[in-house]
Motif scaffolding. Sequence first.
Motif, PDB file in Angstrom:
ATOM      1  N   TRP A  66      43.867  42.946 -17.304  1.00  0.00           N
ATOM      2  CA  TRP A  66      43.596  44.295 -16.775  1.00  0.00           C
ATOM      3  C   TRP A  66      43.656  44.304 -15.250  1.00  0.00           C
ATOM      4  CZ3 TRP A  66      38.720  44.399 -20.255  1.00  0.00           C
ATOM      5  CH2 TRP A  66      39.094  44.673 -21.564  1.00  0.00           C
ATOM      6  N   ARG A  67      43.107  43.259 -14.634  1.00  0.00           N
ATOM      7  CA  ARG A  67      43.098  43.199 -13.177  1.00  0.00           C
ATOM      8  C   ARG A  67      44.519  43.097 -12.624  1.00  0.00           C
ATOM      9  NH1 ARG A  67      39.319  39.429  -9.394  1.00  0.00           N
ATOM     10  NH2 ARG A  67      39.374  40.829  -7.629  1.00  0.00           N
ATOM     11  N   ALA A  68      45.384  42.331 -13.299  1.00  0.00           N
ATOM     12  CA  ALA A  68      46.780  42.203 -12.866  1.00  0.00           C
ATOM     13  C   ALA A  68      47.494  43.547 -12.929  1.00  0.00           C
ATOM     14  CB  ALA A  68      47.507  41.169 -13.720  1.00  0.00           C
ATOM     15  N   VAL A  69      47.211  44.313 -13.971  1.00  0.00           N
ATOM     16  CA  VAL A  69      47.817  45.647 -14.083  1.00  0.00           C
ATOM     17  C   VAL A  69      47.287  46.546 -12.972  1.00  0.00           C
ATOM     18  CG1 VAL A  69      47.981  47.724 -15.525  1.00  0.00           C
ATOM     19  CG2 VAL A  69      48.228  45.461 -16.570  1.00  0.00           C
ATOM     20  N   LEU A  70      45.981  46.515 -12.748  1.00  0.00           N
ATOM     21  CA  LEU A  70      45.374  47.394 -11.738  1.00  0.00           C
ATOM     22  C   LEU A  70      45.783  47.010 -10.314  1.00  0.00           C
ATOM     23  CD1 LEU A  70      41.798  47.866 -13.245  1.00  0.00           C
ATOM     24  CD2 LEU A  70      43.695  49.502 -13.219  1.00  0.00           C
ATOM     25  N   ARG A  71      46.137  45.751 -10.089  1.00  0.00           N
ATOM     26  CA  ARG A  71      46.576  45.333  -8.750  1.00  0.00           C
ATOM     27  C   ARG A  71      47.861  46.044  -8.341  1.00  0.00           C
ATOM     28  NH1 ARG A  71      45.292  39.097  -8.909  1.00  0.00           N
ATOM     29  NH2 ARG A  71      43.250  39.162  -7.959  1.00  0.00           N
ATOM     30  N   THR A  73      48.377  49.065  -8.750  1.00  0.00           N
ATOM     31  CA  THR A  73      48.015  50.458  -8.471  1.00  0.00           C
ATOM     32  C   THR A  73      47.060  50.482  -7.282  1.00  0.00           C
ATOM     33  OG1 THR A  73      46.024  50.523  -9.857  1.00  0.00           O
ATOM     34  CG2 THR A  73      48.134  50.929 -10.965  1.00  0.00           C
ATOM     35  N   ARG A  74      46.602  51.652  -6.941  1.00  0.00           N
ATOM     36  CA  ARG A  74      45.647  51.769  -5.832  1.00  0.00           C
ATOM     37  C   ARG A  74      44.203  51.595  -6.302  1.00  0.00           C
ATOM     38  NH1 ARG A  74      43.316  56.907  -5.874  1.00  0.00           N
ATOM     39  NH2 ARG A  74      44.359  58.359  -7.280  1.00  0.00           N
ATOM     40  N   PHE A  75      43.997  51.383  -7.596  1.00  0.00           N
ATOM     41  CA  PHE A  75      42.645  51.285  -8.158  1.00  0.00           C
ATOM     42  C   PHE A  75      42.166  49.842  -8.179  1.00  0.00           C
ATOM     43  CE2 PHE A  75      44.732  54.950 -10.144  1.00  0.00           C
ATOM     44  CZ  PHE A  75      43.876  55.952  -9.721  1.00  0.00           C
ATOM     45  N   ARG A  76      40.911  49.647  -7.816  1.00  0.00           N
ATOM     46  CA  ARG A  76      40.306  48.315  -7.813  1.00  0.00           C
ATOM     47  C   ARG A  76      39.022  48.360  -8.634  1.00  0.00           C
ATOM     48  NH1 ARG A  76      44.645  47.565  -6.694  1.00  0.00           N
ATOM     49  NH2 ARG A  76      45.561  46.809  -4.779  1.00  0.00           N
ATOM     50  N   VAL A  77      38.923  47.456  -9.574  1.00  0.00           N
ATOM     51  CA  VAL A  77      37.712  47.293 -10.376  1.00  0.00           C
ATOM     52  C   VAL A  77      37.325  45.821 -10.266  1.00  0.00           C
ATOM     53  CG1 VAL A  77      36.687  47.473 -12.681  1.00  0.00           C
ATOM     54  CG2 VAL A  77      38.411  49.133 -11.959  1.00  0.00           C
ATOM     55  N   PRO A  78      36.060  45.526  -9.942  1.00  0.00           N
ATOM     56  CA  PRO A  78      35.654  44.124  -9.797  1.00  0.00           C
ATOM     57  C   PRO A  78      35.862  43.331 -11.098  1.00  0.00           C
ATOM     58  CG  PRO A  78      33.936  45.605  -9.006  1.00  0.00           C
ATOM     59  CD  PRO A  78      34.972  46.450  -9.655  1.00  0.00           C
ATOM     60  N   PRO A 120      47.287  54.377 -15.115  1.00  0.00           N
ATOM     61  CA  PRO A 120      46.937  52.951 -15.063  1.00  0.00           C
ATOM     62  C   PRO A 120      46.029  52.508 -16.220  1.00  0.00           C
ATOM     63  CG  PRO A 120      46.784  53.892 -12.881  1.00  0.00           C
ATOM     64  CD  PRO A 120      47.015  55.042 -13.827  1.00  0.00           C
ATOM     65  N   VAL A 121      45.161  53.388 -16.673  1.00  0.00           N
ATOM     66  CA  VAL A 121      44.306  53.053 -17.816  1.00  0.00           C
ATOM     67  C   VAL A 121      45.168  52.787 -19.050  1.00  0.00           C
ATOM     68  CG1 VAL A 121      42.612  53.982 -19.443  1.00  0.00           C
ATOM     69  CG2 VAL A 121      42.233  54.226 -16.992  1.00  0.00           C
ATOM     70  N   MET A 122      46.114  53.682 -19.306  1.00  0.00           N
ATOM     71  CA  MET A 122      46.990  53.518 -20.466  1.00  0.00           C
ATOM     72  C   MET A 122      47.857  52.265 -20.318  1.00  0.00           C
ATOM     73  SD  MET A 122      46.322  55.707 -22.724  1.00  0.00           S
ATOM     74  CE  MET A 122      44.609  55.883 -22.296  1.00  0.00           C
ATOM     75  N   ALA A 123      48.283  51.969 -19.087  1.00  0.00           N
ATOM     76  CA  ALA A 123      49.057  50.747 -18.850  1.00  0.00           C
ATOM     77  C   ALA A 123      48.216  49.517 -19.172  1.00  0.00           C
ATOM     78  CB  ALA A 123      49.545  50.708 -17.400  1.00  0.00           C
ATOM     79  N   CYS A 124      46.946  49.532 -18.789  1.00  0.00           N
ATOM     80  CA  CYS A 124      46.046  48.414 -19.105  1.00  0.00           C
ATOM     81  C   CYS A 124      45.932  48.224 -20.613  1.00  0.00           C
ATOM     82  CB  CYS A 124      44.650  48.660 -18.518  1.00  0.00           C
ATOM     83  SG  CYS A 124      44.531  48.372 -16.748  1.00  0.00           S
ATOM     84  N   VAL A 125      45.769  49.307 -21.341  1.00  0.00           N
ATOM     85  CA  VAL A 125      45.623  49.226 -22.796  1.00  0.00           C
ATOM     86  C   VAL A 125      46.908  48.690 -23.433  1.00  0.00           C
ATOM     87  CG1 VAL A 125      45.301  50.587 -24.906  1.00  0.00           C
ATOM     88  CG2 VAL A 125      43.825  50.983 -22.932  1.00  0.00           C
TER      89      VAL A 125
END
Length: 148
Positions: A66-71, A73-78, A120-125
């Motif tokens: 999930w973190r690799a997908v979010l990287r 994008t502009r979204f960051r989740v710890p 990005p959420v759908m991409a993570c899923v």
Amino acid sequence: MPDAPARRARHGWVFGLALLAALILGVTRASDEREFARLLKQSAPAWLFVAALLQAATYLAQSAVWRAVLRRTRFRVPLGALYVMSFAKLFVDQALPSAGISGAALIVHGLERRGVGRGPVMACVVVETMTNSTALILALLVALVMAD
């Protein structure tokens, strides 16, 4: 009330069947617990520790996907928050068997609550589902080679 005796009889049958189901479930669970206790006594603690570490690593790997997908994008989740979500996803998937849909819904809700956009959420899923399926296929291939 001519229906009252018939209704009471039905309620008796329903109660009896529910009691029988509870008894069967209780006996089944008790035998599972005895079998688990037997396995625990025969196990080597070092291997249990290794198994726990490997299980924890699966949550970390899922979080890293999930973190690799979010990287991208502009979204960051710890990573810690993603790890907790990964652990919760496993629990929900096992508690509510729905072919992974319940866990995916949990992840969608968790990421959106943290401000991540819908795309990005759908991409993570999607990416997590693909990597999970790939891991299962690889594990199956390894098991088949080992069984041969």
